[in-house]
Design an enzyme around this catalytic site. Sequence first.
Site: not given
Ligand code: NAP
Length: 246
Positions: A11, A154, A156, A158
């Site tokens: 991702g 979500y 569950a 994480k």
């Molecule tokens: P985001 O901006 O929504 O980006 C999500 C990323 O996941 C994108 O690059 C997307 O790729 C990829 N993705 C989704 N489904 C996929 C799949 N089936 N196969 C491969 N890639 C996939 O989210 P983010 O905020 O950067 O979050 C990144 C991670 O951090 C996640 O695991 C999220 O749960 C965790 N997190 C984020 C926050 C926060 O506050 N932002 C807090 C806690 C944890 P494509 O666009 O190429 O599909």
Amino acid sequence: MLKDKVAVVTGAGRGIGREIAKTFAGYGAKVVVNFNGSEERANSLVEEVKAAGGEAVAFKANVADFAEAEALMKFAVATYGRIDILVNNAGITRDNLVLGMKEADFDDVININLKGTFNCIKHVYRTMMKQKYGRIINMSSVVGIEGNAGQVNYAASKAGVIGITKSIAKELGSRGITANAIAPGFIKTDMTDALSDKAKEAMLDHITVKRLGEVSDIAETAAFLASDKASYITGQVIKVDGGMSL
Ligand code: NAP
């Protein structure tokens, strides 16, 4: 800090994953930029890395698909000869109270966030064992530790990621492989953009350092955990949340 290490970041076309890939490349790693839907952004990141003198390639794979996760790891080994670092960053949200949560909302989140993490570890396992070296970094969330109304799926997924992290750390520790999880709080990305300004302000009240998190806050933590400086840290969950969960 990561000179000549080979990293796969899932991702990595946008958000936190993009910054991790960029940061790792800046520290000298060769990076496989995995994407699913964001092809253009993944390709633009590869160009950006190359323009800065680094090495990166993009590869499309849906991490929830066992065979596609396998293809991703095979591509990484075929391209760079090894995989030193795996960052399981890909993740989605499908928020709703249980009352309104559809079965598919639960399944999709579990399949991408939790099974996707398993799939990628499964297919990197032999490579890292043979190398007797590896750094696995899994993206959890404070929600996986604390829970959150409207996010049973979500939370569950994480919490499950933490279970995988601790188990794999025990399974592979004797092989020179560490596994750790990062639990971000509120980081400014597309994922959190959906929230209203009011909700963001309310969130700030709970954040001790009085600012929302930046993608670089997570990327620098990941770089440290991926480096040899962190070789005695394994099975840990590092909260990067500005004190939100204190
Ligand atoms: P985001 O901006 O929504 O980006 C999500 C990323 O996941 C994108 O690059 C997307 O790729 C990829 N993705 C989704 N489904 C996929 C799949 N089936 N196969 C491969 N890639 C996939 O989210 P983010 O905020 O950067 O979050 C990144 C991670 O951090 C996640 O695991 C999220 O749960 C965790 N997190 C984020 C926050 C926060 O506050 N932002 C807090 C806690 C944890 P494509 O666009 O190429 O599909």
